[in-house]
Structure formats: C-alpha cells, structure tokens
Design a protein around this motif. Structure first.
Motif, short mmCIF file in Angstrom:
data_model
loop_
_atom_site.label_atom_id
_atom_site.label_comp_id
_atom_site.label_asym_id
_atom_site.label_seq_id
_atom_site.Cartn_x
_atom_site.Cartn_y
_atom_site.Cartn_z
N PRO A 118 0.81 -1.23 0.00
CA PRO A 118 0.00 0.00 0.00
C PRO A 118 0.84 1.27 0.00
O PRO A 118 0.46 2.28 -0.61
CB PRO A 118 -0.82 -0.12 1.30
CG PRO A 118 -0.87 -1.59 1.57
CD PRO A 118 0.45 -2.11 1.12
N LEU A 119 2.00 1.24 0.68
CA LEU A 119 2.88 2.40 0.68
C LEU A 119 3.41 2.68 -0.72
O LEU A 119 3.50 3.83 -1.16
CB LEU A 119 4.05 2.19 1.64
CG LEU A 119 3.80 2.46 3.12
CD1 LEU A 119 5.05 2.14 3.92
CD2 LEU A 119 3.39 3.91 3.33
N PHE A 120 3.78 1.63 -1.43
CA PHE A 120 4.29 1.81 -2.79
C PHE A 120 3.23 2.43 -3.69
O PHE A 120 3.55 3.24 -4.57
CB PHE A 120 4.75 0.46 -3.36
CG PHE A 120 5.92 -0.15 -2.64
CD1 PHE A 120 6.79 0.64 -1.90
CD2 PHE A 120 6.17 -1.51 -2.70
CE1 PHE A 120 7.88 0.09 -1.23
CE2 PHE A 120 7.25 -2.07 -2.04
CZ PHE A 120 8.10 -1.27 -1.30
N VAL A 121 1.98 2.03 -3.48
CA VAL A 121 0.89 2.61 -4.27
C VAL A 121 0.73 4.09 -3.95
O VAL A 121 0.54 4.93 -4.85
CB VAL A 121 -0.42 1.84 -4.02
CG1 VAL A 121 -1.60 2.54 -4.70
CG2 VAL A 121 -0.30 0.40 -4.49
N ILE A 122 0.84 4.45 -2.68
CA ILE A 122 0.73 5.86 -2.28
C ILE A 122 1.87 6.67 -2.88
O ILE A 122 1.67 7.79 -3.37
CB ILE A 122 0.72 5.98 -0.74
CG1 ILE A 122 -0.55 5.33 -0.17
CG2 ILE A 122 0.82 7.44 -0.31
CD1 ILE A 122 -0.56 5.26 1.34
N TRP A 123 3.08 6.10 -2.85
CA TRP A 123 4.25 6.84 -3.33
C TRP A 123 4.31 6.93 -4.85
O TRP A 123 4.69 7.95 -5.40
CB TRP A 123 5.52 6.15 -2.82
CG TRP A 123 5.71 6.23 -1.33
CD1 TRP A 123 5.12 7.12 -0.47
CD2 TRP A 123 6.53 5.36 -0.53
NE1 TRP A 123 5.52 6.87 0.82
CE2 TRP A 123 6.38 5.81 0.82
CE3 TRP A 123 7.35 4.29 -0.80
CZ2 TRP A 123 7.05 5.19 1.87
CZ3 TRP A 123 8.02 3.67 0.25
CH2 TRP A 123 7.86 4.12 1.57
N LEU A 124 3.95 5.82 -5.52
CA LEU A 124 4.19 5.73 -6.96
C LEU A 124 2.92 5.72 -7.81
O LEU A 124 3.01 5.70 -9.05
CB LEU A 124 5.01 4.45 -7.27
CG LEU A 124 6.37 4.37 -6.58
CD1 LEU A 124 7.01 3.01 -6.86
CD2 LEU A 124 7.28 5.49 -7.05
#
Length: 255
Positions: A112-118
C-alpha cells in the motif's frame, strides 16, 4: 546425452501425472461430488479460456511484462549489491544487517505504501516484484562469489591481474552456477510479487482478474487465471533451467 534423456523422462512423468490428476478432477466434478462454486471442472475452465482467449492473453501479457521488469531489476540490483558485500568489509558490516532486516518485513505490508508513493500504474508492481525477488539473487550471488576455489584465487594473485579482470575472468565465471540457481528462485518470487501488486491496486493483469472474480464468486475465472499463471511459471522456470544447463556445460568444457 544421459542428462537429456533423464530430463525427458522426468518431463514425461510430470505430464503423465498432470493428465491423470486432471482426469480424476473432471470425474469428481462430473459426478457431483463437489459443488461447481467450490471446484469447477477442468473442461469448464478450458472452455472459459477458449471463449475469452484474446482477453486472457492481454492480461497475461501485462502480468508477464511486469514480472520480467521486476526480475531484471532484481538481477541487476542483486548482483551489484552482492558484489559490494563481497568486495567491501565496510559495506558488509553496516549494510548487510539492514538488508536482512528489510527482507524480514512482509512485502505485502509495504505494497500500500508503494501505491501511495508511486501511484496505481506499473511502477509499484515492478517495485514489489523487485523487493520480493532481490534477496534470493543477493544470497546466491554472495555464496557463489565466496565459493571460488582457493587455487584460482592464488593463481590470480600470481598473475597480478587487475581486480576487475580477476573478477570478470575468474570470480564471476566460478559463481555463475550459484547465480543462475538464485535467478530461478528469484523469477518465481518476481511472479508472486507481481500478483501481490495486482491484488493491491490494478485494473488489468491476472491478479486483477482473480480479485474481481472473487467478488462475484466466479471460480471458473479464478481457476482459468491460475492455470495461466502455472503455465507461465513453468515456462519461465524451464527457460532458466535451460540456461543453467548451458552454464554448467560451459563450465565443464572449460575445466
């Protein structure tokens, strides 16, 4: 020749076991022993794939591209990190524990963090595939580079070649079998990482099909996607196994 015959026999045994399993599966389903929503018949799955062949091919192609992108990044990054670990005591002392600690974090929790960042494009899925696969490359490459026979190391010192030349001509060829073995594991993990990424956020790909089919209890579509994933994994593994056989044959020819 004997190795090729043995591989062919193992392949035929595997195919025979798969055919028997599918036939038994079909018989169980047709006898009504299992509800279709729990376990669809193989013939129904095959019909689903046939009727929507173009759509499934497009989704599988997207998943394959993401997997290969994450795998290539894991190979390049993993080999470079492994070389740094073997070549530098400072890097090994201060960064190797961090790498191990980071690997212990479940990558699903980071998705989920990767989705928020990228965002929701291909980038977070490639990054997840990379993060899941890279550790296998690092471990096997480090093992291979540290398993160079001592006599070869002594020979390199006697010849007084440059460190780069010694690495490219001695260490790297000696480590290739271990590296390729790590790549076989990493490729499977990259496929897992891609599906995880598609589970978290995607509008296409086999992982997206599985998640959307889950919501409508369409188990036929789920099994169709799983069948493609299984075939994809076997083919990719087979390609790397072939590369491994060529590497081992080349090493024996040199010896």
């Amino acid at each position: 020749m004997n190795a090729m015959m043995s591989s062919a026999k193992n392949f035929m045994h595997g195919v025979t076991s798969l055919v028997v399993l599918i036939l038994l599966w079909e018989l169980v389903c047709r006898a009504g022993l299992v509800p279709p929503i729990i376990l669809p018949a193989p013939s129904d799955v095959l019909m689903e794939l046939f009727n929507e062949a173009g759509w499934y091919a497009a989704q599988a192609w997207y998943t394959l591209l993401i997997t290969l992108a994450g795998f290539v990044c894991a190979v390049v990054g993993g080999v470079l990190i492994a070389v740094a670990l073997v070549s530098s005591r400072f890097f090994e002392r201060y960064f190797y524990p961090l790498i191990i600690a980071f690997n212990s974090i479940p990558k699903v929790a980071l998705a989920p963090l990767f989705v928020i960042w990228l965002g929701t494009g291909s980038e977070p899925k490639i990054l997840i595939a990379f993060m899941i696969a890279v550790f296998a490359v690092i471990i096997d490459t480090v093992h291979g580079l540290r398993s160079v026979p001592p006599d070869l190391i002594d020979l390199g010192r006697v010849l007084k070649g440059s460190p780069l030349s010694f690495f490219l001509k001695v260490k790297l060829p000696s480590a290739l079998p271990s590296i390729v073995a790590g790549l076989k594991v990493a490729l499977s993990l990259a496929l897992v990482g891609t599906i995880v990424g598609e589970f978290v956020s995607s509008q296409k790909g086999l992982g997206y099909i599985i998640m959307s089919a889950q919501g409508s209890f369409d188990t036929v579509r789920v099994f169709a996607s799983l069948s493609i994933l299984a075939l994809m994994g076997v083919v990719l593994y087979g390609v790397l196994a072939w590369v491994e056989s060529k590497v081992i044959a080349g090493r024996r020819a040199q010896d």
